[in-house]
Write a protein that holds these residues in place. Structure first.
Motif, short mmCIF file in Angstrom:
data_model
loop_
_atom_site.label_atom_id
_atom_site.label_comp_id
_atom_site.label_asym_id
_atom_site.label_seq_id
_atom_site.Cartn_x
_atom_site.Cartn_y
_atom_site.Cartn_z
N PRO A 281 0.88 -1.29 0.19
CA PRO A 281 0.00 0.11 -0.31
C PRO A 281 0.76 1.24 -0.11
O PRO A 281 0.57 2.18 -0.60
CB PRO A 281 -0.73 -0.17 1.21
N ALA A 282 2.00 1.28 0.87
CA ALA A 282 2.86 2.38 0.76
C ALA A 282 3.57 2.75 -0.67
O ALA A 282 3.80 3.80 -0.93
CB ALA A 282 3.90 2.25 1.88
N ILE A 283 3.82 1.47 -1.23
CA ILE A 283 4.57 1.67 -2.61
C ILE A 283 3.40 2.09 -3.60
O ILE A 283 3.67 3.08 -4.49
CB ILE A 283 4.93 0.11 -3.05
N ALA A 284 2.20 1.69 -3.60
CA ALA A 284 1.08 2.35 -4.50
C ALA A 284 0.96 3.96 -4.18
O ALA A 284 0.91 4.53 -5.04
CB ALA A 284 -0.12 1.36 -4.02
N ARG A 285 0.96 4.34 -2.84
CA ARG A 285 0.84 5.59 -2.69
C ARG A 285 2.16 6.54 -3.20
O ARG A 285 2.09 7.45 -3.62
CB ARG A 285 0.79 5.99 -1.08
N ALA A 286 3.24 5.89 -3.10
CA ALA A 286 4.57 6.50 -3.58
C ALA A 286 4.50 6.53 -5.06
O ALA A 286 4.72 7.70 -5.61
CB ALA A 286 5.79 5.68 -3.29
N LEU A 287 4.04 5.63 -5.80
CA LEU A 287 3.79 5.68 -7.33
C LEU A 287 2.89 6.84 -7.44
O LEU A 287 3.19 7.61 -8.32
CB LEU A 287 3.41 4.20 -7.92
N HIS A 288 1.67 6.69 -6.87
CA HIS A 288 0.79 7.71 -7.17
C HIS A 288 1.25 9.07 -6.84
O HIS A 288 0.92 10.04 -7.56
CB HIS A 288 -0.55 7.55 -6.23
N ASP A 289 2.06 9.25 -5.72
CA ASP A 289 2.42 10.68 -5.30
C ASP A 289 3.34 11.27 -6.48
O ASP A 289 3.61 12.47 -6.74
CB ASP A 289 3.04 10.64 -4.22
N ILE A 290 4.11 10.36 -7.20
CA ILE A 290 5.05 10.92 -8.19
C ILE A 290 4.43 11.20 -9.47
O ILE A 290 5.11 11.53 -10.31
CB ILE A 290 6.31 9.93 -8.47
N GLY A 291 3.18 10.64 -9.53
CA GLY A 291 2.63 10.91 -10.90
C GLY A 291 2.34 9.71 -11.84
O GLY A 291 1.72 9.94 -12.74
N TYR A 292 2.83 8.53 -11.14
CA TYR A 292 2.66 7.41 -12.11
C TYR A 292 1.24 7.03 -12.13
O TYR A 292 0.89 6.75 -11.07
CB TYR A 292 3.75 6.25 -11.64
N ARG A 293 1.04 6.72 -13.67
CA ARG A 293 -0.53 6.01 -13.58
C ARG A 293 -0.38 5.02 -14.86
O ARG A 293 -1.34 4.63 -15.11
CB ARG A 293 -1.28 7.28 -14.20
#
Length: 265
Positions: free
Chosen positions: A227-239
């Motif tokens: 879940p933290a990895i998913a948030r980190a990816l989302h936070d850098i704008g990765y989609r």
């Protein structure tokens, strides 16, 4: 119960080489597709390409070469030649990303040409080869992605395996035809500090692959806080695409739903 595919902000894919292993490959692909995932394959020479096309599945990535290496002249020529053949197949399947490693891997994931020490000349040759691959990709409308691996458990002797090395090469080429296949499983074994690595790689990520450590099964079976990895990816704008390249620790459908649940936000 299946979680709807639209629930994740990422495009989710599953490696057909590693799940539903009791089924023929085409049936695996159909099961993955029916659950709303894109499909990853490895060596295209081992598959019936016409049957894959007829499946109607959406494919995320495949291996982008058949043989060759990055850092010596003969091996680089071989890699570039088989990469061109791979592009032709990728275009037929609608595959946008072609995966590359520092050297060819055998059926057990071991390097065909092991390398324990990298010279400056090898770094320069690898960069030159990757620049040529990027040019090929840009000309043909596909992206080559250089994958980080781990040498401690799965791929001893593979050159340019660390994510820090992959980033250095991709950043030095700095072309849209070359990006990183950021494998979180391999990075955890080889380097750790995953969220900082994700942030450093942010401008160059082409696709993300995941599995948990130890065991290389779906998220939630090991030590990685997905879940933290998913948030980190989302936070850098990765989609973009996040692909499960791991084994099912339980019933395959339950494992795939567990993977999907890890990437809900």
């Amino acid at each position: 119960m299946n979680i709807p595919a639209s629930s994740s902000p990422f495009a989710l894919a599953v490696c057909a080489e590693m799940v539903f292993c009791d089924l023929p490959m085409i049936e695996r692909i159909k099961r993955i597709d029916a659950m709303g995932f894109q499909v990853e394959i490895w060596d295209w020479t081992k598959h019936d390409i016409d049957a894959l096309i007829e499946s109607g599945a959406t494919f995320s990535s495949m291996t982008g070469y058949v043989s060759g290496t990055l850092a010596d002249s003969c091996g680089a020529d071989e890699l570039l030649g088989t990469a061109l053949e791979s592009i032709k197949v990728a275009k037929r399947l609608g595959i946008p990303r072609l995966n590359i490693h520092g050297t060819g891997l055998d059926g057990k994931g071991l390097p065909v040409k092991p390398c324990q020490f990298l010279t400056g000349a090898m770094w320069l040759k690898a960069r030159e080869t990757l620049n040529q691959l990027a040019e090929l990709g840009e000309h043909h409308g596909v992206t080559f992605v250089l994958e980080n691996l781990n040498t401690e458990v799965d791929h001893p002797g593979v050159p340019f395996a660390r994510l820090a090395d992959v980033l250095a090469l991709v950043e030095s080429v700095n072309r849209p035809g070359l990006r990183i296949m950021l494998d979180v499983y391999h990075a955890q074994i080889g380097e750790g500090n995953l969220i900082e690595l994700i942030r450093r790689c942010a401008p160059f990520i082409g696709e993300v692959q995941v599995a948990d450590v130890p065991g290389r099964c779906e998220p939630g079976t090991g030590e990685i806080n997905y879940p933290a990895i998913a948030r980190a990816l989302h936070d850098i704008g990765y989609r973009g695409t996040v692909g499960l390249e791991g084994w099912a620790s339980m019933d395959d459908e339950r494992a795939l739903n567990r993977f999907r649940a890890a990437f809900l936000l």
